[in-house]
Design an enzyme around this catalytic site. Structure first.
Site, PDB file in Angstrom:
ATOM      1  N   CYS A   6       0.841  -1.204   0.000  1.00  0.00           N
ATOM      2  CA  CYS A   6       0.000   0.000   0.000  1.00  0.00           C
ATOM      3  C   CYS A   6       0.875   1.253   0.000  1.00  0.00           C
ATOM      4  CB  CYS A   6      -0.901  -0.032   1.240  1.00  0.00           C
ATOM      5  SG  CYS A   6      -1.736   1.518   1.564  1.00  0.00           S
ATOM      6  N   ASP A  32      -1.083  16.149  -1.502  1.00  0.00           N
ATOM      7  CA  ASP A  32      -1.431  15.260  -2.617  1.00  0.00           C
ATOM      8  C   ASP A  32      -0.455  15.518  -3.770  1.00  0.00           C
ATOM      9  OD1 ASP A  32      -4.315  13.668  -3.474  1.00  0.00           O
ATOM     10  OD2 ASP A  32      -2.916  14.226  -5.078  1.00  0.00           O
ATOM     11  N   HIS A  48      -3.899   0.611   8.649  1.00  0.00           N
ATOM     12  CA  HIS A  48      -4.409   0.394   7.294  1.00  0.00           C
ATOM     13  C   HIS A  48      -5.793  -0.249   7.306  1.00  0.00           C
ATOM     14  CE1 HIS A  48      -4.168  -0.829   2.987  1.00  0.00           C
ATOM     15  NE2 HIS A  48      -4.885  -1.853   3.415  1.00  0.00           N
ATOM     16  N   GLY A  94     -14.262   6.954  -7.765  1.00  0.00           N
ATOM     17  CA  GLY A  94     -12.916   7.154  -8.295  1.00  0.00           C
ATOM     18  C   GLY A  94     -11.824   6.873  -7.289  1.00  0.00           C
ATOM     19  N   HIS A  99      -6.613   2.742   0.977  1.00  0.00           N
ATOM     20  CA  HIS A  99      -6.219   2.942   2.380  1.00  0.00           C
ATOM     21  C   HIS A  99      -6.982   4.202   2.773  1.00  0.00           C
ATOM     22  CE1 HIS A  99      -2.833   3.379   5.594  1.00  0.00           C
ATOM     23  NE2 HIS A  99      -3.769   4.287   5.844  1.00  0.00           N
ATOM     24  N   HIS A 101      -8.554   7.533   3.497  1.00  0.00           N
ATOM     25  CA  HIS A 101      -7.928   8.852   3.605  1.00  0.00           C
ATOM     26  C   HIS A 101      -8.985   9.924   3.433  1.00  0.00           C
ATOM     27  CE1 HIS A 101      -7.682   7.439  -0.562  1.00  0.00           C
ATOM     28  NE2 HIS A 101      -7.868   8.695  -0.922  1.00  0.00           N
TER      29      HIS A 101
HETATM   30  P1  AMP Z   1      -8.581   8.643  -4.018  1.00  0.00           P
HETATM   31  O1  AMP Z   1      -8.947   8.859  -5.453  1.00  0.00           O
HETATM   32  O2  AMP Z   1      -9.596   9.183  -3.060  1.00  0.00           O
HETATM   33  O3  AMP Z   1      -8.194   7.208  -3.744  1.00  0.00           O
HETATM   34  O4  AMP Z   1      -7.308   9.563  -3.789  1.00  0.00           O
HETATM   35  C1  AMP Z   1      -5.992   9.109  -3.834  1.00  0.00           C
HETATM   36  C2  AMP Z   1      -5.137  10.335  -3.915  1.00  0.00           C
HETATM   37  O5  AMP Z   1      -3.807   9.973  -3.577  1.00  0.00           O
HETATM   38  C3  AMP Z   1      -5.095  10.991  -5.294  1.00  0.00           C
HETATM   39  O6  AMP Z   1      -5.552  12.344  -5.193  1.00  0.00           O
HETATM   40  C4  AMP Z   1      -3.616  10.912  -5.676  1.00  0.00           C
HETATM   41  O7  AMP Z   1      -3.171  12.057  -6.378  1.00  0.00           O
HETATM   42  C5  AMP Z   1      -2.932  10.767  -4.333  1.00  0.00           C
HETATM   43  N1  AMP Z   1      -1.655  10.084  -4.342  1.00  0.00           N
HETATM   44  C6  AMP Z   1      -1.359   8.889  -4.906  1.00  0.00           C
HETATM   45  N2  AMP Z   1      -0.075   8.570  -4.678  1.00  0.00           N
HETATM   46  C7  AMP Z   1       0.457   9.570  -3.930  1.00  0.00           C
HETATM   47  C8  AMP Z   1       1.732   9.824  -3.371  1.00  0.00           C
HETATM   48  N3  AMP Z   1       2.761   8.968  -3.527  1.00  0.00           N
HETATM   49  N4  AMP Z   1       1.922  10.973  -2.673  1.00  0.00           N
HETATM   50  C9  AMP Z   1       0.904  11.843  -2.508  1.00  0.00           C
HETATM   51  N5  AMP Z   1      -0.336  11.658  -3.004  1.00  0.00           N
HETATM   52  C10 AMP Z   1      -0.556  10.545  -3.706  1.00  0.00           C
HETATM   53 ZN    ZN Z   2      -2.173   1.215   3.780  1.00  0.00          ZN
END
Ligand code: AMP
Ligand code: ZN
Length: 112
Positions: A6, A32, A48, A94, A99, A101
């Site tokens: 993850c 982000d 997690h 989407g 995990h 958030h």
């Molecule tokens: P979700 O679509 O709600 O699952 O949001 C996941 C978010 O995580 C997206 O806005 C991505 O741009 C962000 N994301 C994915 N990988 C990373 C990373 N390594 N560092 C920071 N943000 C990330």
């Molecule tokens: Zn996780």
């Protein structure tokens, strides 16, 4: 609990870099990587679990803890005039990182 595959567990473990703005023993807040607003932070529990629908009493306490911390963190990071919190649940929303958030969006007037 952590998941070795993850991306947010890896960020929490310091295995991949992130622009952290807050960290304590229970949660982490970082920027982000693909911001959708002038300020776009992600609040992540260190424990997690994938989905809001996996909530139980202990996890609800953790989410409550994060919600109590978020106002001060948001205000300290450019969201003094307000912000929006988003949790994407599942594929139709989407969700891409499984995990749980909380997105914190602000730093500008947000279109609905
Ligand atoms: P979700 O679509 O709600 O699952 O949001 C996941 C978010 O995580 C997206 O806005 C991505 O741009 C962000 N994301 C994915 N990988 C990373 C990373 N390594 N560092 C920071 N943000 C990330
Ligand atoms: Zn996780």
């Amino acid at each position: 609990m952590t998941d070795k595959n993850c991306v947010f567990c890896k960020i929490a473990a310091g295995e991949i870099p992130a622009k952290k703005v807050y960290e304590d023993e229970k949660m982490l807040v970082f920027r982000d990587i693909e911001p959708k607003a002038a300020v776009h932070l992600l609040a992540v529990a260190k424990d997690h679990f994938k989905l809001l629908s996996e909530m139980d009493g202990e996890r609800a306490e953790l989410v409550k803890y994060m919600l109590c911390k978020i106002p001060e963190i948001a205000e300290q990071n450019g969201c003094k005039n307000g912000y929006r919190l988003v949790i994407n649940q599942g594929e139709d929303a989407g969700q891409t990182v499984f995990h749980l958030h909380i997105h914190i969006l602000g730093g500008e007037i947000l279109p609905w």
